[in-house]
Design an enzyme around this catalytic site. Structure first.
Site, mmCIF file in Angstrom:
data_model
loop_
_atom_site.group_PDB
_atom_site.id
_atom_site.type_symbol
_atom_site.label_atom_id
_atom_site.label_comp_id
_atom_site.label_asym_id
_atom_site.label_seq_id
_atom_site.Cartn_x
_atom_site.Cartn_y
_atom_site.Cartn_z
ATOM 1 N N GLY A 1 17.433 7.233 2.628
ATOM 2 C CA GLY A 1 16.254 6.660 3.292
ATOM 3 C C GLY A 1 14.963 7.114 2.652
ATOM 4 O O GLY A 1 14.063 6.314 2.383
ATOM 5 N N PHE B 1 34.192 20.643 -10.221
ATOM 6 C CA PHE B 1 34.377 20.160 -8.870
ATOM 7 C C PHE B 1 35.638 19.335 -8.809
ATOM 8 O O PHE B 1 36.080 18.788 -9.834
ATOM 9 C CB PHE B 1 33.158 19.335 -8.430
ATOM 10 C CG PHE B 1 32.604 19.751 -7.104
ATOM 11 C CD1 PHE B 1 32.918 19.049 -5.957
ATOM 12 C CD2 PHE B 1 31.783 20.861 -7.009
ATOM 13 C CE1 PHE B 1 32.399 19.433 -4.724
ATOM 14 C CE2 PHE B 1 31.262 21.257 -5.788
ATOM 15 C CZ PHE B 1 31.575 20.541 -4.647
ATOM 16 N N GLN C 1 37.378 10.313 4.777
ATOM 17 C CA GLN C 1 37.773 11.461 3.975
ATOM 18 C C GLN C 1 37.876 12.716 4.826
ATOM 19 O O GLN C 1 36.946 13.051 5.571
ATOM 20 C CB GLN C 1 36.765 11.719 2.867
ATOM 21 C CG GLN C 1 37.154 12.921 2.002
ATOM 22 C CD GLN C 1 36.184 13.115 0.867
ATOM 23 O OE1 GLN C 1 35.113 13.666 1.036
ATOM 24 N NE2 GLN C 1 36.569 12.637 -0.312
ATOM 25 N N HIS D 1 37.910 16.520 4.493
ATOM 26 C CA HIS D 1 37.568 17.581 3.559
ATOM 27 C C HIS D 1 38.534 18.727 3.797
ATOM 28 O O HIS D 1 38.759 19.123 4.944
ATOM 29 C CB HIS D 1 36.130 18.025 3.810
ATOM 30 C CG HIS D 1 35.558 18.893 2.736
ATOM 31 N ND1 HIS D 1 36.016 20.161 2.475
ATOM 32 C CD2 HIS D 1 34.560 18.663 1.851
ATOM 33 C CE1 HIS D 1 35.320 20.671 1.475
ATOM 34 N NE2 HIS D 1 34.429 19.794 1.083
ATOM 35 N N LEU E 1 31.556 22.809 7.473
ATOM 36 C CA LEU E 1 31.927 22.686 6.082
ATOM 37 C C LEU E 1 31.831 23.995 5.303
ATOM 38 O O LEU E 1 30.824 24.693 5.365
ATOM 39 C CB LEU E 1 30.989 21.660 5.422
ATOM 40 C CG LEU E 1 31.232 21.403 3.938
ATOM 41 C CD1 LEU E 1 32.539 20.667 3.750
ATOM 42 C CD2 LEU E 1 30.080 20.593 3.363
ATOM 43 N N GLU F 1 33.367 22.625 -1.208
ATOM 44 C CA GLU F 1 34.362 22.556 -2.273
ATOM 45 C C GLU F 1 33.949 23.452 -3.434
ATOM 46 O O GLU F 1 34.773 23.856 -4.249
ATOM 47 C CB GLU F 1 34.446 21.100 -2.740
ATOM 48 C CG GLU F 1 35.623 20.804 -3.609
ATOM 49 C CD GLU F 1 35.773 19.315 -3.849
ATOM 50 O OE1 GLU F 1 34.922 18.542 -3.372
ATOM 51 O OE2 GLU F 1 36.748 18.943 -4.519
ATOM 52 N N ARG G 1 39.874 15.531 -2.971
ATOM 53 C CA ARG G 1 39.951 16.022 -1.599
ATOM 54 C C ARG G 1 41.099 15.450 -0.796
ATOM 55 O O ARG G 1 41.706 16.152 0.012
ATOM 56 C CB ARG G 1 38.647 15.715 -0.876
ATOM 57 C CG ARG G 1 37.525 16.563 -1.377
ATOM 58 C CD ARG G 1 36.216 16.119 -0.815
ATOM 59 N NE ARG G 1 35.142 16.960 -1.306
ATOM 60 C CZ ARG G 1 33.885 16.773 -1.013
ATOM 61 N NH1 ARG G 1 33.544 15.764 -0.222
ATOM 62 N NH2 ARG G 1 32.953 17.573 -1.488
ATOM 63 N N HIS H 1 35.122 14.262 7.210
ATOM 64 C CA HIS H 1 33.916 14.632 6.483
ATOM 65 C C HIS H 1 33.068 13.459 6.027
ATOM 66 O O HIS H 1 31.843 13.477 6.160
ATOM 67 C CB HIS H 1 34.343 15.481 5.284
ATOM 68 C CG HIS H 1 33.215 15.953 4.443
ATOM 69 N ND1 HIS H 1 32.228 16.791 4.916
ATOM 70 C CD2 HIS H 1 32.896 15.714 3.143
ATOM 71 C CE1 HIS H 1 31.366 17.041 3.958
ATOM 72 N NE2 HIS H 1 31.734 16.408 2.861
ATOM 73 N N ARG I 1 36.362 9.536 -1.976
ATOM 74 C CA ARG I 1 35.160 9.921 -2.703
ATOM 75 C C ARG I 1 35.370 11.280 -3.350
ATOM 76 O O ARG I 1 35.905 12.211 -2.738
ATOM 77 C CB ARG I 1 33.980 9.990 -1.738
ATOM 78 C CG ARG I 1 32.732 10.569 -2.351
ATOM 79 C CD ARG I 1 31.567 10.548 -1.397
ATOM 80 N NE ARG I 1 31.584 11.580 -0.368
ATOM 81 C CZ ARG I 1 31.349 12.860 -0.581
ATOM 82 N NH1 ARG I 1 31.110 13.304 -1.797
ATOM 83 N NH2 ARG I 1 31.367 13.719 0.437
#
Lengths: 291, 313, 569
Positions: free
Chosen positions: C15, C114, C229, C231, C241, C244, C275, C341, C383
């Site tokens: 946004g 990652f 997803q 996580h 969270l 990762e 993930r 997630h 993702r």
């Protein structure tokens, strides 16, 4: 009990009665203070505004001197206490920084080791079990009927990780001492707040407002006097009280004592012996309770 | 069982605030925010407060617990309990409550705005990243962790008496730019921040550092700005002069010369300032409280001077 | 009526980035139900991906392949290609905006490994990357405060659609309860995801499907809603969270026997597999009774990283462990479990952020979407970490540009203000006046539990059917609730009820999407259809709300460079 005494600058200057009453109460309690005559000013958190490393070096040097004397260090000023603890924390938590600081000190023959001596405020010493027992033993003139409001001073409370009080948001160390001396502690919100001294030169009205709020809170809570752990707080609350009184619609007038004065009074010393006649706000109204 | 004594306020219903108590069982592993939600969802849906991430990163849920600002999601309720198994909850200080524990943050954001809270880099844009060393990153890392929760603002002792003070959050945010190697407006920034209401109005009480739920520690950031301001020679104010005078005094004698510092702080030619010092000065003189005219050096003053020289002071 | 050229709903990364794009040419307002810096983008921790090659040589081609493979070949590859190509420029722009990035010794933006990425391309700011970017964009918004108006704590209720054209939105001011119509030439949704329909989720309380449901209720489809997803490293029981990045820095995942069980599931990538694969591995271990203490806990072990590295790279995670569960990861392993997630699905858009309403790509004029609430689709069925922050910034910019280009040549279309207001007013009145016996809290909890248990990491036909039936019953019970707070001033209770309504709607859509996709792909895993079925399901689902109920259509996947292949790590 034998300690290296770090007096700080103001205790020997504008509030000489603090040094005087400290030595008297030590005499009365049988505590030996070895004055650290070669220790420099702690910088009061102001020198570090100019140069943080300089301030830490000067304070690490002070702690090193106590280490060399193999004596725990005692302060009589909340500001000195907090600043020394901050340096201790800065240096202990970063080995590289410690090396840097010790490098600066080297030529003068001092080296900061860390973890060897305790850094305590006089109130902390008196507040130990040993200290309280000593007080209980030596009180000759219980301060019965004297309602005392503690004013701790920011630097012994925050940040809480460096404070020696178990619960810095709600400390009771000074009040425990008051009770042993026979006085009646008064609990009020402002006892852990700021006296405004650090900004006395920069924002006078805000400084006086802060001090005024604390004084009125103490008065409204029924206190006969405010007892400070820091000579800078003492100056703000005592030396500037006429200005504060004028500024405040409610008006505020209450004598301010240094903690060692309170202790020494209970040990039997007279107000004159403790320099209480030097205060701006007269302490004579307390004479009734003291006799 | 914990009793939550919560300050309620709903101007739609009545003008004054009042305290209401709620009791919850089974709070052993719950955060304060979990408890607020339990109260709202099972006892009184009108209890109003802000919250979102519940993981101490969005900054929504700051409230006063037992008189001190905290992030409700970051504290276990069992650790906050005081006498009589009670926790007292109030909205943040120094901001007007809107309803219950939700306050008006507009003055807070207005002050953030005042410090030009955005990078002002070189006009010429590089194709790739502006280089910044890990050491330079470290200078702004702490300030960048600020989540704008308002806890520091709430408990600031100066803001309580002087609304003109920019406050700890705005000043910490300012440091993030003052010491960002990519920002080119350092001098202009510290000049602005040295004005009344800025860095020199901070009273060092440490409340902001105590309440900050992150490593932002506003007071430490304010001191960093002071150092930069002095390095940049922005000294035309009492705060800067005070710091310089103090440092000089310790250099020459190892301790503070209390007679000189007030004079040097206000400035030798500041007749009004000097005049204002007269009452307290005279008062102390007549009580015999004035510091000795002849200021003595400490025994170790030579070593002190050497340290100053070694650090180029 | 409030009038702006462009209105953006949602003030997270997408946004705000869109606002910065639009304000160059037009009058723009950005609206959020929280204050902008409270947006959930700030909770992202690990990093933002780009093939800068600052750590190891890299290329957009590799990033493209990793993303497509990570998405189990459901990504629209033309969109992915433009997205990964734009990544380096976007990162540099963020850095020029002042974003605080961790650095290499020679001053470049540092990058780390990652999950699912073949090269270390995650640019990061310690372990608070989302927070760093959020505040950098917010600073830029404050810099342009004269040309961007912020409506903070305003709630968006509905989209004003006239035929195929969007003319505005209906909103309310949370503080006063006042309902307003906002007339705009273009509307951009950047409203985020909807993890809160699940019980264990990393999402903020604010992630409640409001934007996607407003689009759906206006007659537009939602794409790929079944792909959620999980996580792998959410804090046990709380779902918070743990990035990762902890695995990126070398952390291990251990079962109750102390084994690095990823060896069985992804021997090559181990803990750095994508993930969905890791989450399924964890769930499999838990289901087989191999969780820590036989419970549903897996251990995330960082002790071997050493205190210095943890303090430098993962300081926030360490503090989260200490604050929320009393565990210091320097000395003890962290208890974790899969947590809902990210929402791969959302409002379908083309690669420019233009919302489309069918498989043919018919545009909904004047309506754009970006970030997690949209489905381009760049993530396909799963993702990769660090690709979401990138998506938000890339498509925030693109949607902003598309909205700007569209709106600058047209004028406002008329809106029947009282008609639109009345609809929303009616909704409020209905909720205010309900005097039923149902507890909204119970309904919400039951929804979350059934979704996590029956529409979670592993799904099958019968459990999904139970899930759908349960949700439908909950939707009926929802109409028989009651609220305590009948005031207008800052009534957070009624907004929570409205959010619950949106979540129930979304829960049903996810479950229906899941039961109809009879294959396993990416984050959608069916124990009764364990294989990927390219022949029948290499396509995006489009779920519509029709008079006949929920209807599913399909949209082809755009495949350019990479034909679907077996996805192993």
């Amino acid at each position: 009990m034998k300690f290296a005494l770090f007096t700080g600058c103001v205790a020997k200057g504008a509030t000489r009665e603090l040094m005087l009453s400290t030595m008297k109460s030590a005499e009365g309690l049988g505590i030996e203070f070895v004055e650290m005559k070669s220790a420099a000013c702690c910088g009061a958190g102001v020198v570090s505004e100019k140069n943080p490393l300089l301030a830490d070096a000067l304070n690490a040097r002070t702690i090193a001197i106590a280490e060399e004397q193999d004596l725990d260090l005692v302060t009589i000023c909340s500001t000195c206490q907090g600043i020394l603890k901050k340096t201790e924390c800065h240096v202990d938590s970063d080995p590289d920084y410690k090396g840097k600081v010790n490098n600066v000190l080297k030529e003068g023959g001092h080296q900061y080791a860390g973890g060897k001596v305790k850094i305590q405020h006089f109130a902390n010493v008196l507040g130990t079990e040993e200290g309280l027992n000593l007080l209980r033993d030596k009180v000759k003139r219980p301060l019965t009927g004297l309602k005392t409001a503690a004013f701790y001073g920011c630097y012994v409370l925050r940040p809480s990780e460096l404070s020696l009080y178990e619960d810095p948001d709600n400390p009771t160390g000074m009040e425990e001492i008051f009770k042993i001396l026979g006085a009646t502690p008064v609990y009020y919100e402002s006892r852990v707040k700021c006296c405004g001294f650090p900004i006395i030169m920069m924002n006078k009205s805000a400084s006086h407002d802060m001090a005024g709020n604390a004084l009125i809170d103490a008065i409204d809570s029924g206190a006969d006097c405010v007892v400070t752990g820091c000579p800078l707080c003492h100056l703000s609350l005592d030396a500037y009280q006429p200005e504060i009184d004028k500024m405040n619609k409610k008006g505020c007038s209450i004598p301010i004592l240094h903690l060692p004065q309170l202790v020494a009074l209970a040990l039997g010393y007279s107000p004159q012996e403790l320099g209480m006649d030097k205060h701006i706000i007269s302490t004579t109204r307390l004479d009734k309770i003291l006799t | 069982m914990i009793t939550f004594k919560i300050k309620r306020y709903n101007p739609e219903k009545q003008a004054e605030s009042y305290f209401e108590e709620f009791q919850l069982d089974g709070t052993e592993d719950l955060t304060l925010l979990d408890c607020l939600n339990q109260i709202k969802w099972t006892l009184d849906g009108s209890l109003t407060y802000r919250m979102s991430c519940r993981s101490a990163i969005c900054g929504s849920c700051a409230v006063k617990a037992n008189g001190h600002a905290i992030l409700a999601c970051q504290k276990q309720a069992s650790q906050l309990v005081k006498d009589n198994d009670t926790i007292i909850l109030e909205p943040l200080g120094n901001m007007k409550p809107i309803k219950d524990l939700a306050v008006d943050f507009k003055p807070f954001w207005d002050k953030i705005d005042k410090v030009s809270p955005y990078l002002q880099p070189e006009k010429k844009r590089l194709e790739k990243e502006t280089k910044q060393s890990p050491e330079q990153f470290k200078l702004i890392d702490d300030a960048s962790t600020c989540i704008m929760c308002g806890a520091c603002y709430s408990d600031c002792n100066v803001l309580e008496v002087d609304d003109n003070f920019l406050g700890p959050a705005a000043l910490a945010k300012a440091q993030r730019f003052v010491q960002d190697s990519r920002d080119v407006k350092t001098l202009a920034r510290v000049k602005e921040l040295s004005k009344p209401g800025g860095i020199w109005d901070c009273t060092h009480c440490g409340e902001c550092v105590e309440r900050c739920p992150k490593p932002a520690e506003p007071f430490d950031r304010i001191k960093e700005i002071m150092t930069v301001a002095l390095e940049e020679n922005v000294t035309g104010n009492n705060g800067a002069r005070h710091a310089l005078s103090f440092t000089k005094s310790v250099k020459s004698s190892g301790s503070l010369n209390e007679n000189i510092i007030p004079v040097e702080s206000v400035g030798f030619f500041n007749f009004k300032g000097l005049f204002d010092l007269l009452p307290v000065g005279l008062r102390m003189f007549f009580k015999g409280k004035n510091p000795p005219i002849l200021h003595k050096s400490i025994e170790g003053v030579e070593d002190v001077k050497r340290i100053y020289r070694e650090l180029n002071e | 009526m409030i009038k702006h050229d462009v209105v953006i709903v949602g003030s997270g990364l997408a946004g705000m980035r869109a606002a910065l794009e639009v304000c160059e040419g037009l009058d723009v307002a950005i609206l959020s139900k929280v204050y902008p810096t409270r947006s959930h983008s700030g909770a992202a921790q690990g990093g933002i991906a780009a093939s800068l090659g600052n750590s190891e040589s890299d290329s957009w081609e590799e990033h493209l392949y990793d993303t497509v493979k990570g998405g189990d070949f459901l990504c629209d590859q033309d969109a992915v290609e433009e997205y990964v190509k734009a990544a380096p420029r976007v990162i540099y722009e963020l850095e020029h905006f002042g974003c605080v990035f961790s650095r290499t010794p020679d001053g470049k933006i540092a990058q780390r490994s990652f999950g699912g990425h073949s090269k270390p391309r995650a640019c990061f700011s310690a372990d608070r990357t989302g927070h760093a970017i959020l505040h950098a964009l917010h600073e830029q918004l404050l810099k342009r405060s004269k040309s961007i108006k912020i409506y903070s704590e305003w709630f968006m209720h509905s989209l004003v659609l006239e035929g195929d054209t969007c003319n505005g939105i209906v909103v309310s001011d949370v503080r006063s309860g006042a309902i307003e119509v906002m007339q705009a030439k273009a509307v951009i949704f950047a409203t985020g995801g909807y993890g809160r329909v699940f019980n264990i989720t990393s999402n903020a309380f604010a992630s409640t499907a409001d934007g996607v449901m407003a689009a759906y209720n206006a007659g537009l489809p939602l794409e790929d809603a079944e792909f959620v997803q999980y996580h792998p490293s959410g804090l046990y029981r709380q779902g918070i969270l743990f990035s990762e990045a902890a695995r990126g820095e070398g952390g291990y995942l251990l079962n109750g026997k102390g084994e690095r069980f990823m060896e069985k599931y992804a021997p090559s990538r181990m803990e750095l597999a994508p993930r969905d694969i890791v989450a399924r591995a964890e769930q499999s271990e838990i289901d087989a009774g191999l969780g820590v203490n036989g419970k549903d806990i897996i251990h995330l072990d960082l002790r071997h990283l050493g205190q210095a590295r943890i303090m430098e790279r993962l300081p926030q995670i360490r503090q989260l462990g200490i604050d929320f569960i009393g565990v210091d990861c320097v000395t003890d392993p962290l208890p974790i479990q899969p947590t809902a997630h990210y929402s791969m699905g959302g409002i379908p858009t083309d690669k420019f952020g233009q919302v489309i309403k069918d498989a043919e790509g018919t545009p909904v004029k004047g309506f754009f979407a970006a970030g997690e609430c949209s489905c381009v689709s760049v993530h396909g069925a799963n993702r990769l970490g660090t690709n979401s922050l990138l998506e938000a910034v890339v498509f925030g910019e693109r949607a902003g540009r598309a909205a700007l280009d569209y709106a600058k040549n047209i004028s406002h279309a008329p809106i029947n203000e009282s008609h639109e207001k009345t609809k929303v007013l009616g909704l409020f009145e209905d909720v205010f006046q309900r005097e039923g016996e149902e507890s909204y809290n119970d309904i919400r909890n039951e929804m979350k539990v059934i979704m996590t248990e029956n529409c979670g990491v592993f799904r099958d036909d019968s459990r999904l059917q139970v899930c759908i039936d349960t949700i439908r019953k909950l939707k009926e019970r929802y109409k028989r609730g009651r609220i305590t707070d009948k005031g207008k001033l800052f009534n957070t209770e009624i907004y929570e009820v409205l959010e619950l309504g949106n979540m129930l709607g979304m829960a049903e859509i996810i479950a229906v999407g899941a039961i109809n996709r009879k294959e396993s792909r990416g984050g959608h895993s069916r124990t009764d259809y364990p294989k990927r079925d390219d022949e029948n399901f290499l396509k995006h689902s489009l779920i519509f709300n029709t008079e006949k109920g929920i209807e599913i259509k399909y949209k082809p996947v755009i495949i350019t460079k990479h034909q679907p292949a077996e996805r192993t790590y």
